[in-house]
Structure formats: structure tokens, C-alpha cells
Write a protein that holds these residues in place. Structure first.
Motif, PDB file in Angstrom:
ATOM      1  N   GLU A  53       0.840  -1.206   0.000  1.00 31.31           N
ATOM      2  CA  GLU A  53       0.000   0.000   0.000  1.00 31.31           C
ATOM      3  C   GLU A  53       0.873   1.254   0.000  1.00 31.31           C
ATOM      4  O   GLU A  53       0.586   2.213  -0.728  1.00 31.31           O
ATOM      5  CB  GLU A  53      -0.914  -0.007   1.229  1.00 31.31           C
ATOM      6  N   GLU A  54       1.936   1.230   0.779  1.00 32.47           N
ATOM      7  CA  GLU A  54       2.860   2.365   0.820  1.00 32.47           C
ATOM      8  C   GLU A  54       3.433   2.631  -0.580  1.00 32.47           C
ATOM      9  O   GLU A  54       3.485   3.775  -1.034  1.00 32.47           O
ATOM     10  CB  GLU A  54       3.992   2.070   1.804  1.00 32.47           C
TER      11      GLU A  54
ATOM     12  N   TYR B  81      14.160   3.816   0.050  1.00 29.92           N
ATOM     13  CA  TYR B  81      13.474   2.934   0.993  1.00 29.92           C
ATOM     14  C   TYR B  81      14.483   2.408   1.998  1.00 29.92           C
ATOM     15  O   TYR B  81      15.689   2.418   1.762  1.00 29.92           O
ATOM     16  CB  TYR B  81      12.715   1.803   0.288  1.00 29.92           C
TER      17      TYR B  81
ATOM     18  N   GLN C 109      11.975  -3.947   0.668  1.00 33.32           N
ATOM     19  CA  GLN C 109      10.919  -3.063   0.176  1.00 33.32           C
ATOM     20  C   GLN C 109      10.980  -2.881  -1.336  1.00 33.32           C
ATOM     21  O   GLN C 109      10.009  -2.414  -1.931  1.00 33.32           O
ATOM     22  CB  GLN C 109      11.012  -1.701   0.849  1.00 33.32           C
TER      23      GLN C 109
END
Length: 185
Positions: free
Chosen positions: A2-3, A30, A35
């Protein structure tokens, strides 16, 4: 995930408002390499070109490339590059001499290596290496399971049946733990 989508949507909104297509003007930082997959997926979905600096792309990691080669071979066994990547990975006793024999027969007959594996008799393959029979049977088994198994379960089945998971579990280390997490992704 979602980020990553929020960040990518913000990038797209900014570029639309500016009328710019210069994607090289922005960088996404990040905290951890884990990520990168989320950001790569989001950028791929939105068609945004990207480069990874100071790290490795999720899709360039060995364990991911190996697992993807299994999926590619299962979906299209005539893909010689993918098949050759996994025919002896994890090690199953199929050496370079045997692989070179397979290549030579495929070239001579003008067919893919998979067609040599499926078009030759068991005796012919056993003469090269009985491990070829086991590999052929593994790919056939996974191909049959592909349409009858839920996607996630199928991925687990491929990672387990191919012995990729056990390869990393056999030698515990921070690197193998990271590889196992990437395989899970």
C-alpha cells in the motif's frame, strides 16, 4: 504494498500536473532491500520505467530467477534457456557432458531440448543419465498440477518439489534466510 502504491500514485499525479515525462528526475528511497519488490511491482503495474541503484532488483536475485525459470519451463517447456537454468538446479546429478549431449541431439533434430526429453525413449535417456527421467517426470508432474492447484499452493509446490526451499534450509545463514523470504514473496 500500500505504501508503494501511494508513493507511485503521488509520482504519477505530480507528473500529470507538470506535464512531464522525465522519470529520471525523481528517486524513491526505501529503508530495506526487502521493500524493493513492492516498489518494483507498483512501477511495473503503472508502466513507470525504473532503475535500482546501490542494490539489486528483486527480479535479479538468484533465487527469484531460479524459481521463475521453473515457472517458465512449466508454462513453456520449449524455452531452452529456462530449462537449461534449472535442469541441474538444485544439483541432481545432471552434468555438463549430459547437457551437451542433449543440446547436440536437439540441434541435430532441429527441436527443443524438452522435445528431446519427451521424444526419446526411457532407455535412450537412461543411457545419457537416468536423472534426466526424474527431471522430465518432475516437470510433467508440475505441469499437470498447474491447472488443478490454486496459484499460491502451486508456487509452494514448485518451490518444494524442485527442492529450491530445502537447498536454502539446508545451510542456514542470513543470506539463505533472505533468499527464503524472497522465495516466499
Amino acid at each position: 504494498d500500500e505504501e508503494a502504491m501511494v508513493v507511485i500514485d503521488k509520482i504519477i499525479t505530480t507528473y500529470r500536473n507538470e506535464g512531464s515525462e522525465d522519470w529520471g528526475r525523481i528517486a524513491v528511497l526505501y529503508r530495506t532491500n526487502s521493500q524493493s519488490r513492492s516498489f518494483e511491482e507498483a512501477m511495473r503495474k503503472k508502466g513507470i520505467p525504473y532503475r535500482i541503484y546501490g542494490g539489486q532488483s528483486f527480479y535479479d536475485r538468484k533465487e527469484v530467477r531460479d524459481l521463475m525459470a521453473y515457472f517458465k519451463t512449466i508454462a513453456n517447456p520449449r524455452d531452452n534457456d529456462s530449462l537449461l537454468r534449472i535442469i541441474n538446479y538444485p544439483a541432481r546429478g545432471i552434468g555438463e557432458v549430459t547437457i551437451n549431449k542433449l543440446r547436440a541431439v536437439a540441434i541435430e533434430k532441429g527441436v527443443s531440448i524438452w522435445e528431446v526429453l519427451t521424444g526419446s525413449s526411457d532407455a535412450e535417456l537412461s543411457a545419457m543419465s537416468k536423472r534426466l527421467l526424474e527431471f522430465r517426470d518432475l516437470i510433467n508432474k508440475l505441469s499437470l498440477a498447474r491447472s488443478r492447484t490454486k496459484l499460491y499452493e502451486f508456487g509452494e509446490m514448485v518451490a518444494t518439489e524442485s527442492r529450491i526451499l530445502s537447498q536454502y534450509k539446508l545451510h542456514p545463514s542470513p543470506e539463505s534466510e533472505s533468499a527464503l523470504q524472497n522465495i516466499e514473496e
